[in-house]
Write a protein that holds these residues in place. Sequence first.
Motif, PDB file in Angstrom:
ATOM      1  N   SER A 123       1.307 -17.351  18.615  1.00  0.00           N
ATOM      2  CA  SER A 123       1.495 -18.737  19.214  1.00  0.00           C
ATOM      3  C   SER A 123       3.009 -19.178  19.459  1.00  0.00           C
ATOM      4  CB  SER A 123       0.855 -19.770  18.154  1.00  0.00           C
ATOM      5  OG  SER A 123       1.441 -20.992  18.518  1.00  0.00           O
ATOM      6  N   ARG A 124       3.017 -19.774  20.598  1.00  0.00           N
ATOM      7  CA  ARG A 124       4.495 -20.516  20.673  1.00  0.00           C
ATOM      8  C   ARG A 124       4.822 -21.362  19.938  1.00  0.00           C
ATOM      9  NH1 ARG A 124       6.497 -17.610  25.214  1.00  0.00           N
ATOM     10  NH2 ARG A 124       5.005 -16.499  26.729  1.00  0.00           N
ATOM     11  N   ASP A 125       3.937 -22.010  19.481  1.00  0.00           N
ATOM     12  CA  ASP A 125       4.272 -23.336  18.561  1.00  0.00           C
ATOM     13  C   ASP A 125       4.572 -22.995  17.308  1.00  0.00           C
ATOM     14  OD1 ASP A 125       3.578 -25.152  20.751  1.00  0.00           O
ATOM     15  OD2 ASP A 125       1.433 -24.750  20.338  1.00  0.00           O
ATOM     16  N   VAL A 126       6.055 -22.405  16.996  1.00  0.00           N
ATOM     17  CA  VAL A 126       6.086 -21.663  15.969  1.00  0.00           C
ATOM     18  C   VAL A 126       6.654 -22.920  14.781  1.00  0.00           C
ATOM     19  CG1 VAL A 126       8.001 -20.191  14.812  1.00  0.00           C
ATOM     20  CG2 VAL A 126       7.089 -19.605  16.852  1.00  0.00           C
ATOM     21  N   ALA A 127       7.102 -23.988  15.276  1.00  0.00           N
ATOM     22  CA  ALA A 127       7.531 -25.070  14.593  1.00  0.00           C
ATOM     23  C   ALA A 127       6.307 -25.658  13.762  1.00  0.00           C
ATOM     24  CB  ALA A 127       8.361 -26.151  15.537  1.00  0.00           C
ATOM     25  N   GLU A 128       5.291 -25.836  14.378  1.00  0.00           N
ATOM     26  CA  GLU A 128       3.911 -26.274  13.837  1.00  0.00           C
ATOM     27  C   GLU A 128       3.454 -25.492  12.893  1.00  0.00           C
ATOM     28  OE1 GLU A 128       0.832 -27.186  16.540  1.00  0.00           O
ATOM     29  OE2 GLU A 128       1.804 -28.940  17.617  1.00  0.00           O
ATOM     30  N   ILE A 129       3.549 -23.973  12.930  1.00  0.00           N
ATOM     31  CA  ILE A 129       3.159 -22.968  11.912  1.00  0.00           C
ATOM     32  C   ILE A 129       3.874 -23.408  10.941  1.00  0.00           C
ATOM     33  CG2 ILE A 129       3.067 -20.621  11.469  1.00  0.00           C
ATOM     34  CD1 ILE A 129       2.809 -19.859  14.510  1.00  0.00           C
ATOM     35  N   ILE A 130       5.047 -23.579  10.989  1.00  0.00           N
ATOM     36  CA  ILE A 130       6.149 -23.657   9.536  1.00  0.00           C
ATOM     37  C   ILE A 130       5.569 -25.005   9.046  1.00  0.00           C
ATOM     38  CG2 ILE A 130       8.599 -24.435   9.156  1.00  0.00           C
ATOM     39  CD1 ILE A 130       9.238 -22.190  11.074  1.00  0.00           C
ATOM     40  N   ASP A 131       5.240 -26.138   9.786  1.00  0.00           N
ATOM     41  CA  ASP A 131       4.956 -27.158   9.140  1.00  0.00           C
ATOM     42  C   ASP A 131       3.225 -27.122   8.555  1.00  0.00           C
ATOM     43  OD1 ASP A 131       7.110 -28.577  10.255  1.00  0.00           O
ATOM     44  OD2 ASP A 131       6.236 -29.430  11.983  1.00  0.00           O
ATOM     45  N   HIS A 132       2.612 -26.429   9.083  1.00  0.00           N
ATOM     46  CA  HIS A 132       1.370 -26.041   8.421  1.00  0.00           C
ATOM     47  C   HIS A 132       1.379 -25.614   7.074  1.00  0.00           C
ATOM     48  CE1 HIS A 132      -1.045 -27.507  11.675  1.00  0.00           C
ATOM     49  NE2 HIS A 132      -0.812 -26.492  12.350  1.00  0.00           N
ATOM     50  N   VAL A 133       2.331 -24.771   6.639  1.00  0.00           N
ATOM     51  CA  VAL A 133       2.528 -24.056   5.266  1.00  0.00           C
ATOM     52  C   VAL A 133       3.534 -25.230   4.391  1.00  0.00           C
ATOM     53  CG1 VAL A 133       1.648 -22.000   5.970  1.00  0.00           C
ATOM     54  CG2 VAL A 133       4.140 -22.494   5.984  1.00  0.00           C
ATOM     55  N   GLY A 134       3.960 -26.131   4.839  1.00  0.00           N
ATOM     56  CA  GLY A 134       4.838 -27.027   4.148  1.00  0.00           C
ATOM     57  C   GLY A 134       6.285 -26.857   4.290  1.00  0.00           C
ATOM     58  N   GLY A 135       6.758 -26.208   5.481  1.00  0.00           N
ATOM     59  CA  GLY A 135       7.942 -26.233   5.947  1.00  0.00           C
ATOM     60  C   GLY A 135       8.686 -24.817   5.070  1.00  0.00           C
ATOM     61  N   ALA A 136       9.909 -24.474   5.132  1.00  0.00           N
ATOM     62  CA  ALA A 136      10.795 -23.356   4.852  1.00  0.00           C
ATOM     63  C   ALA A 136      11.189 -24.053   3.342  1.00  0.00           C
ATOM     64  CB  ALA A 136      11.962 -23.162   5.607  1.00  0.00           C
ATOM     65  N   PRO A 137      11.305 -22.831   2.225  1.00  0.00           N
ATOM     66  CA  PRO A 137      11.252 -21.503   2.521  1.00  0.00           C
ATOM     67  C   PRO A 137       9.612 -21.226   2.610  1.00  0.00           C
ATOM     68  CG  PRO A 137      11.667 -22.021   0.261  1.00  0.00           C
ATOM     69  CD  PRO A 137      11.824 -23.242   0.947  1.00  0.00           C
ATOM     70  N   LEU A 138       9.526 -20.116   3.139  1.00  0.00           N
ATOM     71  CA  LEU A 138       8.131 -19.585   3.478  1.00  0.00           C
ATOM     72  C   LEU A 138       8.124 -18.141   3.367  1.00  0.00           C
ATOM     73  CD1 LEU A 138       7.936 -18.689   6.635  1.00  0.00           C
ATOM     74  CD2 LEU A 138       7.765 -21.029   6.957  1.00  0.00           C
TER      75      LEU A 138
END
Length: 290
Positions: A123-138
């Motif tokens: 997916s190109r929506d990398v920011a959304e992926i990060i948000d789905h797991v609660g943000g950084a760190p990840l």
Amino acid sequence: MNIKILSRNSGLYSTARLVEAAKKRKHNVEVIDPLKCDLIIEKKKPSVYYKGRYLSETDAIVPRIGASITYYGTAVVRQFEMMGCFTTTESQALVRSRDKLRSLQILSRARLGLPKTVFTNYSRDVAEIIDHVGGAPLIIKLLEGTQGLGVVLAETKNAAESVIEAFNGLQARVIVQEFIKEAGGADIRAFIIDGQVVGAMKRQGKEGEFRSNLHRGGTAEVIQLTDDEENAAIKAAKAMGLGVAGVDMLQSARGPLILEVNSSPGLEGIEKATGKDIAKSVIRYIERGV
């Protein structure tokens, strides 16, 4: 009984200990390199040909199949199953366990606690992926990684975006998981045989290392599991269909979270941490099964 241990290296600790335990219990045992087996498939008489002879007098096998030879190794296990041999790890369970994504889906269906995980098709929506797991760190994991290889801790959103985009650019499939801070770089390995916990250890990563794998310099000590942890480990092994399994868990504020269910767990770390004869327990499982 005639027991065959499917392993590419008879000098490995786990293989050597299984041979020792089988001999102590008066069984005939032999180490077989699965890559040197020829599989003969014919009506009513499937067979395995190895170094100039047929392995027809085999009662049980112990698959010690490395991730790099999963395809052919699984075919060998399946052939022995067709010959009516007992196996400590069934071929289908081995295949399931080697697919990280499929494993997580199976564990989720069994309603077991898991770190929040995202998998996408580059997916190109990398920011959304990060948000789905609660943000950084990840945590970012290669689907094919083993023993802590291909696992990255991204401490900031920018770092996470860079790593995910880099993997996407290489067309390397990854899963993205939330980082469980309260675990403190430690995890639990529960060793399951025939639906029972026969040993458990807590593995702690070396200073500055978030991965607790013993291959990466981590340390291990014996641990008494809570009822929730024991139940989760047993349920995870059962969901994966594994008679012998190493279940890796994190201790979190919301209870035990399953990281992975290993179908070829090593014996060295768990035996040294617990002082228990795990190899003997594997052989006794074979005796009951056969």
